[in-house]
Motif scaffolding. Structure first.
Motif, PDB file in Angstrom:
ATOM      1  N   ARG A   1       8.404 125.499 119.007  1.00 46.48           N
ATOM      2  CA  ARG A   1       9.707 125.165 118.414  1.00 46.48           C
ATOM      3  C   ARG A   1      10.683 126.326 118.423  1.00 46.48           C
ATOM      4  O   ARG A   1      11.884 126.130 118.236  1.00 46.48           O
ATOM      5  CB  ARG A   1       9.520 124.653 116.982  1.00 46.48           C
ATOM      6  CG  ARG A   1       8.955 123.253 116.975  1.00 46.48           C
ATOM      7  CD  ARG A   1       8.906 122.713 115.569  1.00 46.48           C
ATOM      8  NE  ARG A   1       8.291 121.409 115.590  1.00 46.48           N
ATOM      9  CZ  ARG A   1       8.878 120.304 115.130  1.00 46.48           C
ATOM     10  NH1 ARG A   1      10.075 120.360 114.613  1.00 46.48           N
ATOM     11  NH2 ARG A   1       8.242 119.160 115.177  1.00 46.48           N
ATOM     12  N   SER A   2      10.162 127.540 118.599  1.00 46.02           N
ATOM     13  CA  SER A   2      11.064 128.687 118.690  1.00 46.02           C
ATOM     14  C   SER A   2      11.421 128.979 120.144  1.00 46.02           C
ATOM     15  O   SER A   2      12.048 129.994 120.442  1.00 46.02           O
ATOM     16  CB  SER A   2      10.416 129.926 118.064  1.00 46.02           C
ATOM     17  OG  SER A   2       9.945 129.636 116.784  1.00 46.02           O
ATOM     18  N   GLY A   3      10.987 128.111 121.040  1.00 46.51           N
ATOM     19  CA  GLY A   3      11.332 128.262 122.453  1.00 46.51           C
ATOM     20  C   GLY A   3      10.570 129.383 123.151  1.00 46.51           C
ATOM     21  O   GLY A   3      11.012 129.885 124.175  1.00 46.51           O
ATOM     22  N   VAL A   4       9.433 129.808 122.591  1.00 43.91           N
ATOM     23  CA  VAL A   4       8.645 130.867 123.224  1.00 43.91           C
ATOM     24  C   VAL A   4       7.786 130.257 124.327  1.00 43.91           C
ATOM     25  O   VAL A   4       7.044 129.303 124.088  1.00 43.91           O
ATOM     26  CB  VAL A   4       7.719 131.561 122.185  1.00 43.91           C
ATOM     27  CG1 VAL A   4       6.828 132.606 122.855  1.00 43.91           C
ATOM     28  CG2 VAL A   4       8.545 132.187 121.069  1.00 43.91           C
ATOM     29  N   GLU A   5       7.922 130.818 125.521  1.00 41.84           N
ATOM     30  CA  GLU A   5       7.096 130.331 126.623  1.00 41.84           C
ATOM     31  C   GLU A   5       5.688 130.892 126.467  1.00 41.84           C
ATOM     32  O   GLU A   5       5.523 132.078 126.168  1.00 41.84           O
ATOM     33  CB  GLU A   5       7.704 130.802 127.938  1.00 41.84           C
ATOM     34  CG  GLU A   5       7.458 129.854 129.067  1.00 41.84           C
ATOM     35  CD  GLU A   5       8.055 130.378 130.353  1.00 41.84           C
ATOM     36  OE1 GLU A   5       7.392 130.226 131.390  1.00 41.84           O
ATOM     37  OE2 GLU A   5       9.171 130.950 130.300  1.00 41.84           O
TER      38      GLU A   5
ATOM     39  N   ILE B   1      11.052 133.973 112.426  1.00 42.11           N
ATOM     40  CA  ILE B   1      10.668 132.566 112.630  1.00 42.11           C
ATOM     41  C   ILE B   1      10.383 131.960 111.258  1.00 42.11           C
ATOM     42  O   ILE B   1       9.442 132.365 110.574  1.00 42.11           O
ATOM     43  CB  ILE B   1       9.414 132.455 113.545  1.00 42.11           C
ATOM     44  CG1 ILE B   1       9.684 133.132 114.900  1.00 42.11           C
ATOM     45  CG2 ILE B   1       9.020 130.997 113.726  1.00 42.11           C
ATOM     46  CD1 ILE B   1       8.484 133.122 115.858  1.00 42.11           C
ATOM     47  N   ASP B   2      11.236 131.025 110.876  1.00 36.49           N
ATOM     48  CA  ASP B   2      11.191 130.485 109.513  1.00 36.49           C
ATOM     49  C   ASP B   2      10.207 129.310 109.433  1.00 36.49           C
ATOM     50  O   ASP B   2      10.557 128.164 109.705  1.00 36.49           O
ATOM     51  CB  ASP B   2      12.614 130.051 109.118  1.00 36.49           C
ATOM     52  CG  ASP B   2      12.714 129.645 107.656  1.00 36.49           C
ATOM     53  OD1 ASP B   2      11.666 129.348 107.034  1.00 36.49           O
ATOM     54  OD2 ASP B   2      13.847 129.616 107.138  1.00 36.49           O
ATOM     55  N   GLY B   3       8.969 129.621 109.063  1.00 37.28           N
ATOM     56  CA  GLY B   3       7.922 128.599 109.010  1.00 37.28           C
ATOM     57  C   GLY B   3       8.218 127.533 107.981  1.00 37.28           C
ATOM     58  O   GLY B   3       7.894 126.359 108.175  1.00 37.28           O
TER      59      GLY B   3
ATOM     60  N   PRO C   1      -7.631 122.326 114.566  1.00 40.98           N
ATOM     61  CA  PRO C   1      -7.529 123.008 113.271  1.00 40.98           C
ATOM     62  C   PRO C   1      -6.069 123.345 112.895  1.00 40.98           C
ATOM     63  O   PRO C   1      -5.262 123.710 113.754  1.00 40.98           O
ATOM     64  CB  PRO C   1      -8.356 124.278 113.477  1.00 40.98           C
ATOM     65  CG  PRO C   1      -9.376 123.881 114.491  1.00 40.98           C
ATOM     66  CD  PRO C   1      -8.654 122.938 115.424  1.00 40.98           C
ATOM     67  N   CYS C   2      -5.771 123.183 111.613  1.00 44.87           N
ATOM     68  CA  CYS C   2      -4.373 123.161 111.149  1.00 44.87           C
ATOM     69  C   CYS C   2      -3.639 124.487 111.328  1.00 44.87           C
ATOM     70  O   CYS C   2      -2.487 124.500 111.769  1.00 44.87           O
ATOM     71  CB  CYS C   2      -4.340 122.749 109.681  1.00 44.87           C
ATOM     72  SG  CYS C   2      -5.089 121.143 109.424  1.00 44.87           S
ATOM     73  N   THR C   3      -4.273 125.602 110.970  1.00 43.11           N
ATOM     74  CA  THR C   3      -3.557 126.887 111.061  1.00 43.11           C
ATOM     75  C   THR C   3      -3.253 127.252 112.523  1.00 43.11           C
ATOM     76  O   THR C   3      -2.102 127.562 112.851  1.00 43.11           O
ATOM     77  CB  THR C   3      -4.353 127.993 110.341  1.00 43.11           C
ATOM     78  OG1 THR C   3      -4.511 127.613 108.976  1.00 43.11           O
ATOM     79  CG2 THR C   3      -3.639 129.325 110.405  1.00 43.11           C
ATOM     80  N   PRO C   4      -4.253 127.180 113.425  1.00 45.34           N
ATOM     81  CA  PRO C   4      -3.951 127.437 114.837  1.00 45.34           C
ATOM     82  C   PRO C   4      -2.884 126.492 115.403  1.00 45.34           C
ATOM     83  O   PRO C   4      -1.977 126.916 116.111  1.00 45.34           O
ATOM     84  CB  PRO C   4      -5.302 127.205 115.525  1.00 45.34           C
ATOM     85  CG  PRO C   4      -6.312 127.491 114.465  1.00 45.34           C
ATOM     86  CD  PRO C   4      -5.702 127.020 113.193  1.00 45.34           C
ATOM     87  N   LYS C   5      -2.977 125.222 115.047  1.00 43.21           N
ATOM     88  CA  LYS C   5      -1.993 124.250 115.535  1.00 43.21           C
ATOM     89  C   LYS C   5      -0.594 124.617 115.021  1.00 43.21           C
ATOM     90  O   LYS C   5       0.396 124.524 115.748  1.00 43.21           O
ATOM     91  CB  LYS C   5      -2.408 122.857 115.037  1.00 43.21           C
ATOM     92  CG  LYS C   5      -1.678 121.707 115.693  1.00 43.21           C
ATOM     93  CD  LYS C   5      -2.289 120.385 115.236  1.00 43.21           C
ATOM     94  CE  LYS C   5      -1.460 119.200 115.708  1.00 43.21           C
ATOM     95  NZ  LYS C   5      -2.023 117.923 115.227  1.00 43.21           N
ATOM     96  N   GLY C   6      -0.541 125.061 113.770  1.00 44.84           N
ATOM     97  CA  GLY C   6       0.742 125.486 113.185  1.00 44.84           C
ATOM     98  C   GLY C   6       1.321 126.696 113.895  1.00 44.84           C
ATOM     99  O   GLY C   6       2.541 126.788 114.099  1.00 44.84           O
ATOM    100  N   CYS C   7       0.460 127.628 114.291  1.00 47.89           N
ATOM    101  CA  CYS C   7       0.927 128.823 115.024  1.00 47.89           C
ATOM    102  C   CYS C   7       1.572 128.416 116.354  1.00 47.89           C
ATOM    103  O   CYS C   7       2.656 128.887 116.704  1.00 47.89           O
ATOM    104  CB  CYS C   7      -0.237 129.762 115.319  1.00 47.89           C
ATOM    105  SG  CYS C   7      -0.944 130.536 113.868  1.00 47.89           S
ATOM    106  N   ILE C   8       0.887 127.550 117.086  1.00 44.89           N
ATOM    107  CA  ILE C   8       1.396 127.121 118.396  1.00 44.89           C
ATOM    108  C   ILE C   8       2.690 126.326 118.233  1.00 44.89           C
ATOM    109  O   ILE C   8       3.658 126.500 118.973  1.00 44.89           O
ATOM    110  CB  ILE C   8       0.341 126.258 119.143  1.00 44.89           C
ATOM    111  CG1 ILE C   8      -0.955 127.032 119.328  1.00 44.89           C
ATOM    112  CG2 ILE C   8       0.885 125.759 120.479  1.00 44.89           C
ATOM    113  CD1 ILE C   8      -0.873 128.245 120.215  1.00 44.89           C
TER     114      ILE C   8
END
Ligand code: NAD
Length: 293
Positions: A153-157, A5-7, A141-148
């Motif tokens: 965006r990677s289509g993970v349910e 997953i290319d962040g 919070p930015c890091t948790p929001k970025g994880c989700i």
């Protein structure tokens, strides 16, 4: 082997969108979002993080300013810097770069930051609203929001899946577990006191790790096909690299990549997403202030 997953790629897309939104705001109402950062002392890592945030702001047209305070500054000096940014209508987001020196109480500082400008989402009101059903925090919070965001965006349910979060800090682990619950995952939390953590991680469809321990998560900790988000950003000695060290995550990447279905690299995974989410929160704050849609 796992899909990477290319962040950085995802973050670049988000930053491009933010850049065009900032332009649209400027053309529409003649205003731009503003971010203020307060740094105390001269920790090398903090200085680097702040510089990166400033550069990212400049790139998308967000106005940024820094208050650099001395290592031995008093609580009143710090609160003074906070309240002058608070009173400045061109500032829509304020963040205090953590960690603070020992003599300053982080909790007390966050208490005086107005939740409306708390783009880090660490104020107890924003955190509390994140935790409670039926309520909406002003900022996540930015890091948790970025994880989700990376998962989505990677289509993970996420709904109905088992997720394990490793770490329960106020800035990463705890809000990540709350956010995963908001997305209807069944969440387990592993921390430093957890016995046999591998028995909990190996049940998870999604593993988010933020422990700060290199190589903590081995291949045999993972369920085959799991999705792994590695927040860990740990400097480890490496004489062959330019600065004598390199950054590694919490996950033993070579092993995990054989077992997982998708994984984030370190660097180039969660890190760039965190900054993109900070820009996004600052833009949202300005939009809210100017009622600009
Ligand atoms: P922290 O030290 O505040 O919290 C670490 C958490 O991990 C604690 O809850 C602790 O109980 C748990 N833990 C520690 N050792 C453990 C072990 N052996 N097994 C299970 N749990 C364990 O750290 P933090 O601020 O949450 O940061 C965690 C990591 O994430 C660090 O590597 C940090 O550099 C990184 N980080 C990255 C970003 C980013 O944007 N990529 C942002 C913030 C933090």
């Amino acid at each position: 082997t796992a899909t990477v997953i290319d962040g950085k790629f995802i973050a670049d897309e988000i930053r491009t969108r933010i850049g065009s939104e900032v332009r649209r705001m400027k053309e529409g109402i003649g205003m731009v979002p503003g971010l203020a950062v307060i740094v105390v002392g001269h920790r090398r890592d903090s200085q680097t993080y702040v510089r990166n945030k400033m550069m990212a702001c400049a790139e998308v047209g967000i106005k940024s300013m820094v208050a650099q305070l001395p290592e031995d500054c008093t609580k009143d000096q710090l609160l003074g810097a906070l309240s002058s940014f608070d009173a400045d209508p061109s500032v829509h987001g304020i963040l205090v770069q953590l960690p603070l020196p020992q003599h300053l109480d982080e909790g007390k500082v966050l208490d005086v930051l107005r939740p409306e400008k708390d783009v880090d989402g660490f104020h107890p009101l924003n955190m509390g609203n994140l935790a409670m059903r039926g309520r909406e925090p002003l900022f996540i919070p930015c890091t948790p929001k970025g994880c989700i965001e990376m998962l989505l965006r990677s289509g993970v349910e996420i709904a109905g899946k088992k997720a394990t979060v490793i770490g329960r800090s106020n800035i990463v682990g705890l809000p990540t577990s709350l956010l995963l619950q908001r997305h209807h995952a069944t969440v387990s939390i592993v921390h430093a006191f957890t016995k046999n953590p591998e028995l909990i991680t190996c049940e998870a469809d999604i593993v988010v790790t933020a422990a700060g321990v290199p190589n903590l998560v081995r291949g045999n900790w993972l369920k085959p096909g799991a999705v792994v988000i590695d927040v860990g950003t740990n400097p480890v000695e490496d004489p062959s690299s330019e600065h004598g060290y390199r950054l590694t995550g919490d996950v033993c990447y070579e092993e995990a990549v054989q077992v997982a279905s998708a994984i984030t690299p370190v660097p180039g995974g969660v890190g760039p997403m965190t900054i993109a989410m900070l820009l996004s929160n600052t833009l949202d704050s300005a939009k809210r202030v100017y009622a600009f849609t």
